[in-house]
Write a protein that holds these residues in place. Sequence first.
Motif, short mmCIF file in Angstrom:
data_model
loop_
_atom_site.label_atom_id
_atom_site.label_comp_id
_atom_site.label_asym_id
_atom_site.label_seq_id
_atom_site.Cartn_x
_atom_site.Cartn_y
_atom_site.Cartn_z
N VAL A 158 0.84 -1.20 0.00
CA VAL A 158 0.00 0.00 0.00
C VAL A 158 0.88 1.25 0.00
O VAL A 158 0.61 2.23 -0.74
CB VAL A 158 -0.95 -0.01 1.20
CG1 VAL A 158 -1.67 1.34 1.34
CG2 VAL A 158 -1.97 -1.14 1.07
N SER A 159 1.92 1.26 0.81
CA SER A 159 2.83 2.40 0.84
C SER A 159 3.55 2.57 -0.50
O SER A 159 3.74 3.71 -0.98
CB SER A 159 3.87 2.22 1.96
OG SER A 159 3.22 2.12 3.22
N LEU A 160 3.92 1.47 -1.12
CA LEU A 160 4.58 1.55 -2.43
C LEU A 160 3.64 2.12 -3.49
O LEU A 160 4.06 2.94 -4.34
CB LEU A 160 5.06 0.16 -2.85
CG LEU A 160 5.86 0.06 -4.16
CD1 LEU A 160 7.15 0.88 -4.06
CD2 LEU A 160 6.16 -1.39 -4.49
N ALA A 161 2.36 1.75 -3.42
CA ALA A 161 1.39 2.28 -4.38
C ALA A 161 1.18 3.77 -4.17
O ALA A 161 1.03 4.54 -5.13
CB ALA A 161 0.07 1.53 -4.26
N ARG A 162 1.14 4.23 -2.91
CA ARG A 162 0.93 5.65 -2.64
C ARG A 162 2.12 6.49 -3.11
O ARG A 162 1.97 7.64 -3.48
CB ARG A 162 0.71 5.85 -1.14
CG ARG A 162 -0.58 5.22 -0.64
CD ARG A 162 -0.77 5.49 0.85
NE ARG A 162 -0.87 6.92 1.12
CZ ARG A 162 -1.03 7.43 2.34
NH1 ARG A 162 -1.07 6.61 3.40
NH2 ARG A 162 -1.12 8.73 2.51
N MET A 163 3.32 5.93 -3.10
CA MET A 163 4.50 6.67 -3.55
C MET A 163 4.68 6.60 -5.07
O MET A 163 5.63 7.15 -5.61
CB MET A 163 5.76 6.12 -2.87
CG MET A 163 5.82 6.41 -1.37
SD MET A 163 7.38 5.92 -0.62
CE MET A 163 7.37 4.17 -0.95
#
Length: 359
Positions: A158-163
Amino acid sequence: MAQLLWRRQQTEPLRISGSTRHVRAATALPPLTAVTARMPRATPAEAAPPHEAVPAACGDGAGRHAAVAGGCRPEAVLPPGVRAGPLTAAPAAPPRVGAGMVLTTAMLLVLSLATVLLCVRLRRERAGRRRSEQRLLELLATAGHELRTPLTAISGYVSLARMGGLADPDKFDVAMSRMTDETRRMSALIDELVLLARLDLGQSLRREPVNLARLCRDATADAQVSSPHHPIRLTILPGRYTVLGDRDRLYQVVTNLLANVRHHTPHGTRTVLGLGNEDGHRVIEIIDDGPGIPAELRDSAFERFVHGGKLPAPVAHPGTGGGNGLGLSVAAAIVAAHGGDLTLEPSARGAWFRIRLPA
Protein backbone atom coordinates in the motif's frame (compact mmCIF):
# COMPACT_ATOMS: atom_id res chain seq x y z
CA MET A 1 -23.27 -58.94 124.66
CA ALA A 2 -23.85 -61.59 121.98
CA GLN A 3 -27.46 -61.96 123.09
CA LEU A 4 -28.06 -58.23 122.68
CA LEU A 5 -26.62 -58.30 119.17
CA TRP A 6 -28.82 -61.24 118.30
CA ARG A 7 -31.97 -59.50 119.55
CA ARG A 8 -31.06 -56.36 117.69
CA GLN A 9 -30.69 -58.33 114.46
CA GLN A 10 -34.11 -59.88 115.00
CA THR A 11 -35.83 -56.49 114.85
CA GLU A 12 -33.39 -54.41 112.68
CA PRO A 13 -34.62 -53.75 109.11
CA LEU A 14 -32.51 -55.29 106.32
CA ARG A 15 -31.99 -53.37 103.02
CA ILE A 16 -31.74 -55.58 99.95
CA SER A 17 -31.72 -54.10 96.39
CA GLY A 18 -33.45 -50.92 97.51
CA SER A 19 -36.29 -52.56 99.48
CA THR A 20 -36.66 -52.88 103.27
CA ARG A 21 -37.92 -55.93 105.13
CA HIS A 22 -37.51 -57.55 108.57
CA VAL A 23 -35.61 -60.78 108.80
CA ARG A 24 -36.94 -62.98 111.55
CA ALA A 25 -34.93 -65.99 112.53
CA ALA A 26 -36.83 -69.27 112.45
CA THR A 27 -34.53 -70.63 115.11
CA ALA A 28 -32.40 -69.05 117.71
CA LEU A 29 -28.95 -68.11 116.54
CA PRO A 30 -26.05 -69.37 118.56
CA PRO A 31 -23.86 -66.86 120.27
CA LEU A 32 -21.39 -65.01 118.10
CA THR A 33 -18.47 -66.28 120.18
CA ALA A 34 -19.42 -69.89 119.46
CA VAL A 35 -19.67 -69.24 115.74
CA THR A 36 -16.34 -67.50 115.78
CA ALA A 37 -14.79 -70.41 117.63
CA ARG A 38 -15.99 -72.89 115.03
CA MET A 39 -14.68 -70.84 112.06
CA PRO A 40 -11.28 -71.97 110.69
CA ARG A 41 -8.43 -69.65 111.33
CA ALA A 42 -6.61 -68.25 108.31
CA THR A 43 -2.92 -68.71 108.07
CA PRO A 44 -0.74 -65.60 107.85
CA ALA A 45 -0.12 -66.29 104.15
CA GLU A 46 -3.84 -66.48 103.47
CA ALA A 47 -4.77 -63.51 105.58
CA ALA A 48 -6.20 -60.67 103.56
CA PRO A 49 -5.03 -57.12 103.90
CA PRO A 50 -6.87 -55.22 106.61
CA HIS A 51 -8.41 -52.81 104.10
CA GLU A 52 -10.06 -55.52 101.97
CA ALA A 53 -13.40 -57.18 102.72
CA VAL A 54 -13.14 -60.85 103.77
CA PRO A 55 -16.38 -62.68 103.03
CA ALA A 56 -17.01 -65.46 105.57
CA ALA A 57 -20.07 -67.39 106.70
CA CYS A 58 -21.43 -66.12 109.99
CA GLY A 59 -24.33 -68.10 111.35
CA ASP A 60 -26.56 -70.72 109.75
CA GLY A 61 -30.21 -71.36 108.98
CA ALA A 62 -32.41 -68.64 107.56
CA GLY A 63 -30.25 -65.83 108.80
CA ARG A 64 -26.78 -65.73 107.31
CA HIS A 65 -24.25 -63.01 107.93
CA ALA A 66 -21.04 -61.97 106.19
CA ALA A 67 -18.08 -60.95 108.24
CA VAL A 68 -16.79 -57.70 106.86
CA ALA A 69 -13.63 -56.31 108.47
CA GLY A 70 -14.83 -56.14 112.02
CA GLY A 71 -18.51 -57.09 112.03
CA CYS A 72 -21.35 -59.06 110.48
CA ARG A 73 -23.99 -57.73 108.15
CA PRO A 74 -27.15 -59.57 107.24
CA GLU A 75 -27.47 -61.28 103.86
CA ALA A 76 -30.53 -62.13 101.82
CA VAL A 77 -32.46 -65.22 102.78
CA LEU A 78 -31.74 -67.91 100.20
CA PRO A 79 -34.10 -70.75 99.29
CA PRO A 80 -33.34 -74.20 100.64
CA GLY A 81 -30.61 -76.02 98.70
CA VAL A 82 -29.07 -72.82 97.28
CA ARG A 83 -25.60 -71.96 98.45
CA ALA A 84 -24.47 -68.40 98.68
CA GLY A 85 -21.46 -67.44 96.68
CA PRO A 86 -19.05 -64.59 97.13
CA LEU A 87 -20.42 -61.09 96.74
CA THR A 88 -19.41 -59.76 93.33
CA ALA A 89 -20.62 -56.80 91.34
CA ALA A 90 -22.87 -57.68 88.39
CA PRO A 91 -21.22 -56.96 84.96
CA ALA A 92 -22.41 -53.78 83.35
CA ALA A 93 -24.60 -54.35 80.31
CA PRO A 94 -23.11 -53.05 77.04
CA PRO A 95 -24.70 -49.82 75.86
CA ARG A 96 -27.35 -50.32 73.23
CA VAL A 97 -26.92 -48.39 69.99
CA GLY A 98 -30.26 -47.27 68.68
CA ALA A 99 -31.30 -47.31 65.03
CA GLY A 100 -31.53 -43.52 65.06
CA MET A 101 -27.87 -43.17 66.01
CA VAL A 102 -26.81 -45.57 63.22
CA LEU A 103 -28.89 -43.66 60.67
CA THR A 104 -27.44 -40.33 61.81
CA THR A 105 -23.89 -41.67 61.56
CA ALA A 106 -24.51 -43.02 58.07
CA MET A 107 -25.99 -39.71 56.92
CA LEU A 108 -23.00 -37.82 58.30
CA LEU A 109 -20.61 -40.15 56.45
CA VAL A 110 -22.53 -39.73 53.20
CA LEU A 111 -22.55 -35.94 53.55
CA SER A 112 -18.83 -35.91 54.31
CA LEU A 113 -18.07 -38.06 51.26
CA ALA A 114 -20.28 -35.88 49.03
CA THR A 115 -18.50 -32.76 50.30
CA VAL A 116 -15.07 -34.23 49.56
CA LEU A 117 -16.12 -35.28 46.05
CA LEU A 118 -17.59 -31.84 45.38
CA CYS A 119 -14.37 -30.15 46.49
CA VAL A 120 -12.30 -32.42 44.24
CA ARG A 121 -14.59 -31.72 41.29
CA LEU A 122 -14.46 -27.96 41.83
CA ARG A 123 -10.69 -28.07 42.09
CA ARG A 124 -10.41 -30.02 38.84
CA GLU A 125 -12.77 -27.65 37.06
CA ARG A 126 -10.81 -24.66 38.34
CA ALA A 127 -7.55 -26.22 37.16
CA GLY A 128 -9.11 -26.97 33.77
CA ARG A 129 -10.29 -23.38 33.40
CA ARG A 130 -6.86 -22.11 34.29
CA ARG A 131 -5.24 -24.34 31.69
CA SER A 132 -7.75 -23.22 29.06
CA GLU A 133 -7.16 -19.56 29.90
CA GLN A 134 -3.40 -20.06 29.77
CA ARG A 135 -3.61 -21.78 26.39
CA LEU A 136 -5.89 -19.03 25.09
CA LEU A 137 -3.46 -16.33 26.20
CA GLU A 138 -0.57 -18.17 24.55
CA LEU A 139 -2.64 -18.58 21.42
CA LEU A 140 -3.45 -14.88 21.26
CA ALA A 141 0.18 -13.93 21.82
CA THR A 142 1.40 -16.24 19.06
CA ALA A 143 -1.46 -15.22 16.76
CA GLY A 144 -0.48 -11.59 17.08
CA HIS A 145 3.02 -12.49 15.98
CA GLU A 146 1.76 -14.57 13.04
CA LEU A 147 -0.68 -11.88 11.90
CA ARG A 148 2.05 -9.31 11.83
CA THR A 149 3.68 -10.93 8.78
CA PRO A 150 0.77 -10.59 6.28
CA LEU A 151 -0.16 -7.20 7.67
CA THR A 152 3.41 -5.98 7.15
CA ALA A 153 3.39 -7.22 3.54
CA ILE A 154 0.02 -5.59 2.78
CA SER A 155 0.98 -2.29 4.36
CA GLY A 156 4.26 -2.32 2.39
CA TYR A 157 2.49 -2.71 -0.95
CA VAL A 158 0.00 0.00 0.00
CA SER A 159 2.83 2.40 0.84
CA LEU A 160 4.58 1.55 -2.43
CA ALA A 161 1.39 2.28 -4.38
CA ARG A 162 0.93 5.65 -2.64
CA MET A 163 4.50 6.67 -3.55
CA GLY A 164 3.86 5.83 -7.22
CA GLY A 165 6.00 2.72 -7.32
CA LEU A 166 3.24 0.63 -8.92
CA ALA A 167 2.72 2.74 -12.03
CA ASP A 168 3.91 -0.14 -14.16
CA PRO A 169 0.92 -2.45 -14.87
CA ASP A 170 3.02 -5.59 -14.41
CA LYS A 171 4.25 -4.45 -10.99
CA PHE A 172 0.74 -3.46 -10.07
CA ASP A 173 -0.61 -6.93 -10.93
CA VAL A 174 2.13 -8.62 -8.91
CA ALA A 175 1.43 -6.37 -5.93
CA MET A 176 -2.31 -7.03 -6.12
CA SER A 177 -1.71 -10.77 -6.35
CA ARG A 178 0.59 -10.73 -3.31
CA MET A 179 -1.84 -8.67 -1.27
CA THR A 180 -4.65 -11.04 -2.21
CA ASP A 181 -2.60 -14.02 -1.07
CA GLU A 182 -1.65 -12.36 2.22
CA THR A 183 -5.25 -11.33 2.82
CA ARG A 184 -6.42 -14.91 2.21
CA ARG A 185 -3.72 -16.22 4.52
CA MET A 186 -4.67 -13.79 7.25
CA SER A 187 -8.35 -14.64 6.90
CA ALA A 188 -7.64 -18.37 7.16
CA LEU A 189 -5.45 -17.77 10.20
CA ILE A 190 -8.20 -15.82 11.95
CA ASP A 191 -10.77 -18.50 11.16
CA GLU A 192 -8.53 -21.22 12.58
CA LEU A 193 -7.81 -19.17 15.70
CA VAL A 194 -11.51 -18.65 16.30
CA LEU A 195 -12.14 -22.39 15.85
CA LEU A 196 -9.37 -23.32 18.28
CA ALA A 197 -10.71 -20.86 20.84
CA ARG A 198 -14.20 -22.35 20.54
CA LEU A 199 -12.87 -25.88 20.97
CA ASP A 200 -10.74 -24.85 23.95
CA LEU A 201 -13.82 -23.35 25.59
CA GLY A 202 -15.65 -26.65 25.14
CA GLN A 203 -18.22 -25.49 22.61
CA SER A 204 -19.78 -28.47 20.87
CA LEU A 205 -19.87 -28.99 17.12
CA ARG A 206 -22.85 -29.97 15.01
CA ARG A 207 -24.05 -33.58 15.16
CA GLU A 208 -25.52 -34.95 11.97
CA PRO A 209 -24.99 -38.07 9.84
CA VAL A 210 -21.88 -37.69 7.67
CA ASN A 211 -20.97 -40.02 4.80
CA LEU A 212 -17.19 -40.31 5.01
CA ALA A 213 -16.93 -42.03 1.62
CA ARG A 214 -18.50 -39.08 -0.16
CA LEU A 215 -16.46 -36.67 1.93
CA CYS A 216 -13.19 -38.36 0.93
CA ARG A 217 -14.18 -38.30 -2.75
CA ASP A 218 -14.90 -34.56 -2.60
CA ALA A 219 -11.64 -33.82 -0.76
CA THR A 220 -9.65 -35.83 -3.29
CA ALA A 221 -11.22 -34.05 -6.25
CA ASP A 222 -10.56 -30.60 -4.73
CA ALA A 223 -6.96 -31.46 -3.92
CA GLN A 224 -6.34 -32.70 -7.46
CA VAL A 225 -7.63 -29.42 -8.87
CA SER A 226 -5.50 -27.37 -6.44
CA SER A 227 -2.29 -29.26 -7.18
CA PRO A 228 -2.30 -31.50 -10.27
CA HIS A 229 1.40 -32.19 -9.73
CA HIS A 230 0.61 -34.19 -6.57
CA PRO A 231 -1.28 -37.30 -7.69
CA ILE A 232 -3.72 -38.79 -5.18
CA ARG A 233 -5.12 -42.30 -5.19
CA LEU A 234 -8.37 -42.93 -3.29
CA THR A 235 -8.98 -46.39 -1.80
CA ILE A 236 -12.29 -47.17 -0.09
CA LEU A 237 -12.79 -50.66 1.31
CA PRO A 238 -16.28 -52.22 1.29
CA GLY A 239 -18.41 -51.24 4.27
CA ARG A 240 -20.59 -48.53 5.77
CA TYR A 241 -18.95 -45.22 6.59
CA THR A 242 -21.53 -43.03 8.31
CA VAL A 243 -20.64 -41.14 11.47
CA LEU A 244 -22.27 -38.44 13.58
CA GLY A 245 -20.44 -35.15 13.38
CA ASP A 246 -19.88 -31.82 11.69
CA ARG A 247 -19.32 -32.44 7.98
CA ASP A 248 -17.63 -29.09 7.32
CA ARG A 249 -15.13 -29.62 10.13
CA LEU A 250 -14.37 -33.23 9.15
CA TYR A 251 -13.89 -32.07 5.57
CA GLN A 252 -11.50 -29.44 6.92
CA VAL A 253 -9.46 -32.14 8.65
CA VAL A 254 -8.97 -34.16 5.46
CA THR A 255 -8.22 -31.09 3.33
CA ASN A 256 -5.71 -29.81 5.91
CA LEU A 257 -3.81 -33.10 5.80
CA LEU A 258 -3.82 -33.12 1.99
CA ALA A 259 -2.71 -29.48 1.95
CA ASN A 260 0.10 -30.39 4.33
CA VAL A 261 1.39 -32.81 1.67
CA ARG A 262 0.94 -30.21 -1.07
CA HIS A 263 2.83 -27.49 0.83
CA HIS A 264 5.74 -29.54 2.21
CA THR A 265 6.57 -32.06 -0.52
CA PRO A 266 8.08 -31.65 -4.00
CA HIS A 267 6.19 -32.09 -7.25
CA GLY A 268 5.44 -35.66 -8.12
CA THR A 269 4.91 -36.79 -4.55
CA ARG A 270 2.22 -39.45 -4.57
CA THR A 271 -0.45 -39.66 -1.88
CA VAL A 272 -2.83 -42.47 -0.91
CA LEU A 273 -6.11 -41.61 0.80
CA GLY A 274 -7.64 -44.76 2.33
CA LEU A 275 -10.93 -45.37 4.16
CA GLY A 276 -11.83 -48.50 6.14
CA ASN A 277 -13.27 -49.92 9.37
CA GLU A 278 -11.36 -51.15 12.40
CA ASP A 279 -12.61 -52.21 15.86
CA GLY A 280 -15.84 -50.25 15.63
CA HIS A 281 -14.08 -47.14 14.30
CA ARG A 282 -13.97 -45.46 10.91
CA VAL A 283 -10.34 -45.08 9.87
CA ILE A 284 -8.99 -42.55 7.37
CA GLU A 285 -5.34 -42.81 6.40
CA ILE A 286 -3.29 -40.30 4.39
CA ILE A 287 0.10 -41.63 3.32
CA ASP A 288 2.62 -39.94 1.06
CA ASP A 289 6.03 -40.95 -0.26
CA GLY A 290 7.66 -37.57 0.27
CA PRO A 291 10.60 -36.68 2.50
CA GLY A 292 8.44 -37.04 5.63
CA ILE A 293 8.43 -35.04 8.83
CA PRO A 294 11.84 -34.37 10.39
CA ALA A 295 12.62 -36.49 13.44
CA GLU A 296 12.99 -33.41 15.66
CA LEU A 297 9.44 -32.28 14.80
CA ARG A 298 7.57 -35.58 15.10
CA ASP A 299 6.85 -35.18 18.84
CA SER A 300 5.59 -31.60 18.39
CA ALA A 301 3.86 -32.02 15.02
CA PHE A 302 0.38 -31.35 16.47
CA GLU A 303 1.38 -28.33 18.53
CA ARG A 304 0.30 -24.88 17.44
CA PHE A 305 2.41 -22.73 15.17
CA VAL A 306 4.94 -25.47 14.45
CA HIS A 307 6.43 -24.97 10.99
CA GLY A 308 8.17 -27.63 8.99
CA GLY A 309 10.94 -25.34 7.82
CA LYS A 310 12.09 -24.90 4.25
CA LEU A 311 10.67 -27.01 1.48
CA PRO A 312 12.97 -29.38 -0.40
CA ALA A 313 11.45 -28.16 -3.68
CA PRO A 314 9.11 -25.40 -4.81
CA VAL A 315 5.42 -25.87 -4.27
CA ALA A 316 2.98 -26.11 -7.14
CA HIS A 317 1.65 -22.59 -6.77
CA PRO A 318 4.17 -20.18 -5.27
CA GLY A 319 1.45 -17.61 -4.76
CA THR A 320 -0.38 -19.78 -2.24
CA GLY A 321 2.50 -19.77 0.19
CA GLY A 322 3.15 -22.28 2.94
CA GLY A 323 1.13 -23.17 5.99
CA ASN A 324 0.71 -21.01 9.05
CA GLY A 325 1.60 -23.75 11.55
CA LEU A 326 -2.00 -24.38 12.65
CA GLY A 327 -3.16 -27.00 10.16
CA LEU A 328 -2.24 -30.12 12.12
CA SER A 329 -3.23 -28.66 15.49
CA VAL A 330 -6.64 -27.65 14.14
CA ALA A 331 -7.14 -31.10 12.59
CA ALA A 332 -6.24 -32.83 15.86
CA ALA A 333 -8.59 -30.58 17.86
CA ILE A 334 -11.51 -31.25 15.49
CA VAL A 335 -10.98 -35.02 15.58
CA ALA A 336 -10.75 -34.93 19.40
CA ALA A 337 -14.02 -32.96 19.55
CA HIS A 338 -15.64 -35.86 17.64
CA GLY A 339 -14.37 -38.38 20.18
CA GLY A 340 -11.60 -39.68 17.94
CA ASP A 341 -7.85 -39.29 17.65
CA LEU A 342 -5.34 -38.20 15.02
CA THR A 343 -1.90 -39.81 15.15
CA LEU A 344 1.33 -39.70 13.21
CA GLU A 345 2.39 -43.28 12.57
CA PRO A 346 6.03 -44.30 12.13
CA SER A 347 7.01 -44.92 8.53
CA ALA A 348 10.24 -45.58 6.65
CA ARG A 349 9.43 -42.94 4.04
CA GLY A 350 7.01 -40.04 3.87
CA ALA A 351 4.32 -39.15 6.41
CA TRP A 352 1.53 -41.45 7.59
CA PHE A 353 -1.44 -39.80 9.28
CA ARG A 354 -4.21 -41.91 10.77
CA ILE A 355 -7.68 -40.67 11.80
CA ARG A 356 -9.93 -42.84 14.01
CA LEU A 357 -13.57 -41.81 14.50
CA PRO A 358 -16.15 -43.72 16.56
CA ALA A 359 -18.79 -45.40 14.38
